[in-house]
Design an enzyme around this catalytic site. Structure first.
Site, PDB file in Angstrom:
ATOM      1  N   ARG A  13      -0.124   5.668  21.587  1.00  0.00           N
ATOM      2  CA  ARG A  13       0.273   4.519  20.754  1.00  0.00           C
ATOM      3  C   ARG A  13      -0.553   3.284  21.027  1.00  0.00           C
ATOM      4  O   ARG A  13      -0.615   2.363  20.215  1.00  0.00           O
ATOM      5  CB  ARG A  13       1.770   4.199  20.908  1.00  0.00           C
ATOM      6  CG  ARG A  13       2.192   3.031  20.007  1.00  0.00           C
ATOM      7  CD  ARG A  13       3.647   2.654  20.101  1.00  0.00           C
ATOM      8  NE  ARG A  13       4.162   2.556  21.418  1.00  0.00           N
ATOM      9  CZ  ARG A  13       3.952   1.530  22.251  1.00  0.00           C
ATOM     10  NH1 ARG A  13       3.185   0.523  21.908  1.00  0.00           N
ATOM     11  NH2 ARG A  13       4.507   1.532  23.441  1.00  0.00           N
ATOM     12  N   TYR A  27      -1.713  -3.890  -5.148  1.00  0.00           N
ATOM     13  CA  TYR A  27      -0.979  -2.635  -4.972  1.00  0.00           C
ATOM     14  C   TYR A  27       0.504  -2.969  -4.738  1.00  0.00           C
ATOM     15  O   TYR A  27       0.822  -3.904  -3.995  1.00  0.00           O
ATOM     16  CB  TYR A  27      -1.573  -1.871  -3.783  1.00  0.00           C
ATOM     17  CG  TYR A  27      -0.712  -0.735  -3.328  1.00  0.00           C
ATOM     18  CD1 TYR A  27      -0.443   0.343  -4.170  1.00  0.00           C
ATOM     19  CD2 TYR A  27      -0.139  -0.730  -2.065  1.00  0.00           C
ATOM     20  CE1 TYR A  27       0.371   1.377  -3.766  1.00  0.00           C
ATOM     21  CE2 TYR A  27       0.676   0.311  -1.646  1.00  0.00           C
ATOM     22  CZ  TYR A  27       0.924   1.354  -2.507  1.00  0.00           C
ATOM     23  OH  TYR A  27       1.741   2.373  -2.110  1.00  0.00           O
ATOM     24  N   ASP A  85      -8.797  -5.409   0.487  1.00  0.00           N
ATOM     25  CA  ASP A  85      -8.419  -4.003   0.441  1.00  0.00           C
ATOM     26  C   ASP A  85      -9.446  -3.335  -0.470  1.00  0.00           C
ATOM     27  O   ASP A  85      -9.457  -3.547  -1.685  1.00  0.00           O
ATOM     28  CB  ASP A  85      -7.000  -3.876  -0.129  1.00  0.00           C
ATOM     29  CG  ASP A  85      -6.556  -2.425  -0.300  1.00  0.00           C
ATOM     30  OD1 ASP A  85      -7.413  -1.531  -0.334  1.00  0.00           O
ATOM     31  OD2 ASP A  85      -5.331  -2.204  -0.427  1.00  0.00           O
ATOM     32  N   LYS A 112      -6.791   7.970   0.801  1.00  0.00           N
ATOM     33  CA  LYS A 112      -7.414   8.204  -0.505  1.00  0.00           C
ATOM     34  C   LYS A 112      -8.805   8.828  -0.335  1.00  0.00           C
ATOM     35  O   LYS A 112      -8.910   9.866   0.285  1.00  0.00           O
ATOM     36  CB  LYS A 112      -7.439   6.887  -1.273  1.00  0.00           C
ATOM     37  CG  LYS A 112      -6.077   6.152  -1.302  1.00  0.00           C
ATOM     38  CD  LYS A 112      -5.033   6.972  -1.993  1.00  0.00           C
ATOM     39  CE  LYS A 112      -3.723   6.292  -2.294  1.00  0.00           C
ATOM     40  NZ  LYS A 112      -3.008   5.644  -1.228  1.00  0.00           N
TER      41      LYS A 112
HETATM   42  C1  LIG Z   1      -5.136  -0.083  -3.168  1.00  0.00           C
HETATM   43  C2  LIG Z   1      -4.143   0.500  -2.202  1.00  0.00           C
HETATM   44  N1  LIG Z   1      -3.971  -0.093  -1.020  1.00  0.00           N
HETATM   45  C3  LIG Z   1      -3.084   0.389  -0.106  1.00  0.00           C
HETATM   46  C4  LIG Z   1      -2.317   1.493  -0.392  1.00  0.00           C
HETATM   47  C5  LIG Z   1      -1.315   1.972   0.636  1.00  0.00           C
HETATM   48  O1  LIG Z   1      -1.843   3.076   1.312  1.00  0.00           O
HETATM   49  P1  LIG Z   1      -0.940   4.167   2.053  1.00  0.00           P
HETATM   50  O2  LIG Z   1      -0.202   4.926   1.002  1.00  0.00           O
HETATM   51  O3  LIG Z   1      -1.961   4.977   2.812  1.00  0.00           O
HETATM   52  O4  LIG Z   1      -0.018   3.422   2.962  1.00  0.00           O
HETATM   53  C6  LIG Z   1      -2.473   2.153  -1.611  1.00  0.00           C
HETATM   54  C7  LIG Z   1      -1.649   3.343  -1.914  1.00  0.00           C
HETATM   55  O5  LIG Z   1      -1.642   3.843  -3.004  1.00  0.00           O
HETATM   56  C8  LIG Z   1      -3.415   1.629  -2.539  1.00  0.00           C
HETATM   57  O6  LIG Z   1      -3.590   2.211  -3.746  1.00  0.00           O
END
Ligand SMILES: Cc1ncc(COP(=O)(O)O)c(C=O)c1O
Length: 390
Positions: free
Chosen positions: A48, A102, A174, A199
């Site tokens: 951790r 998101y 992001d 992703k």
């Molecule tokens: C642009 C974006 N950022 C962050 C996330 C969150 O990622 P996670 O599902 O791995 O927590 C997503 C999830 O779909 C996303 O599309």
């Protein structure tokens, strides 16, 4: 001579092969803890605390890939996002955010950060002239996404960095949709680059992971926040992510080509009001995308005449799967008003350009002609439905 990215993706940044057993593929260490002093070069102790060998090696590979001093792995994209914001912000601080975030990030801002007295102000990240009016003296962060979900708007990224430098804010991006190959945020001057590694980085729809990349000084407080919150990546997912990364370049190239081919082939289809892809000249961010993210990955959006037609098209697809998430080797399609943006009311959805007829497509690595044929037959079937075209 520094090796090319495609070579480093497979072999990592260091010379030679470091696995002492000689195995071409290294082992997975499932141990939760390490004997004290077992590695003279690094203090391995406890999973951790982010100091297990498999994760440390993978972090070094990702830092190299993104051009950062350091990378931190997380148990999910949301763990990376929440740890980053909680590490930087204090009660009473504020942040500027792009208005198209998101849904999970939006919920973190609305429900959690707001509860601890952190306010956010949403701005149009493509309109720098509007940002100064939204700035307050307690503002600490400007948070954007590289390509908006699902309409693929590209913010004025250089202007975000310049604005942050002028006003003493941390710039956080992001870049999940762009992937580390589509955009180099740290080279543009961003302080923190975040990805949902679930992703395209992992690429096979079989794990959940996140990553933050930046300079040591910026990442140090995020690393200790991760230790306290406990959102570190488990060893099996780290192994799969490391394996997926080796083929990122091949997958990203194919996905980008497939998305553009599909967008071009479907433009003008009678079942569609709009095809949304930044590679198409009519896309509002086309010129900015050509400059900043010329290869934009596997995403596109298709606007049908109605929700019923979109649903009919989804049901008629034979290769592409109706499922949330993105960036995997298989083509996935979802209806944002029913999935990623279901938490917004109708007025808020419309303000973001979302309506029931919109479909979000994440292209996989299938043959482009097969994908085009699949979408054409599904859209033909949808437009043949009586009374749905109005
Ligand atoms: C642009 C974006 N950022 C962050 C996330 C969150 O990622 P996670 O599902 O791995 O927590 C997503 C999830 O779909 C996303 O599309």
């Amino acid at each position: 001579m520094k090796r090319h990215l495609d070579t480093r993706l497979v072999h990592g940044p260091a010379d030679g092969h470091s696995e002492p057993s000689g195995a071409v593929v290294g082992p997975v260490h499932l141990s939760s803890s390490w004997r004290m002093g077992s590695d003279p070069d690094r203090p391995l102790r406890y999973q951790r605390l982010g100091n297990a060998p498999d994760q440390l090696d993978l972090e070094a590979r990702i830092a190299d890939l993104c051009g950062g001093e350091r990378a931190l792995l997380f148990a999910s994209g949301m763990a990376a996002i929440s740890s980053t914001l909680l590490a930087i912000l204090q009660a009473g601080d504020a942040l500027l955010v792009s208005r198209t975030l998101y849904g999970g990030t939006q919920a973190l801002l609305d429900r959690d950060l707001a509860r601890f007295g952190v306010r956010h102000q949403a701005v149009d990240a493509t309109r720098p002239e509007q940002w100064a009016a939204a700035l307050t003296p307690n503002c600490r962060v400007f948070y954007v996404e590289a390509l908006s979900n699902p309409l693929l708007e590209v913010p004025e990224l250089e202007a975000v960095v310049a604005f942050c430098r002028a006003h003493g804010l941390r710039s956080v991006i992001d870049a999940t949709f762009a992937t580390p190959l589509g955009l180099r945020p740290l080279d543009l001057g961003f302080d923190v680059e975040l990805h949902s590694a679930t992703k395209a980085m992992a690429g096979h729809s079989d794990l959940i992971a996140g990553v933050a990349i930046g300079q040591d000084e910026v990442l140090a407080p995020i690393s200790s926040e991760r230790d306290r919150l406990g959102g570190h990546l488990d060893p099996l997912s780290a192994f799969l992510l490391g394996r997926g990364l080796k083929t990122l370049s091949l997958r990203f190239g194919r996905q980008s080509a497939n998305a553009l081919a599909l967008a071009r082939a479907l433009e003008g289809h009678p079942a569609l009001v709009e095809v949304c892809h930044p590679g198409l000249p009519r896309h509002p961010s086309h010129l900015r995308a050509q400059r900043l993210i010329p290869q934009s990955g596997g995403m596109l959006a298709l606007r049908c005449h109605s929700g019923a037609q979109a649903e009919a098209a989804l049901a008629a697809l034979r290769i592409a799967l109706s499922a949330p998430s993105l960036g995997g080797v298989e083509t996935l399609v979802s209806r944002p008003v029913a999935t990623s943006h279901a938490g917004l009311d109708e007025a808020a959805q419309r303000a973001l350009g979302l309506d029931p007829g919109l479909l979000r497509v994440s292209c996989g690595i299938e043959d482009a002609d097969d994908l085009i044929a699949d979408f054409r037959q599904a859209l033909d079937a949808a437009s043949a439905l009586d009374g749905l075209h109005a």
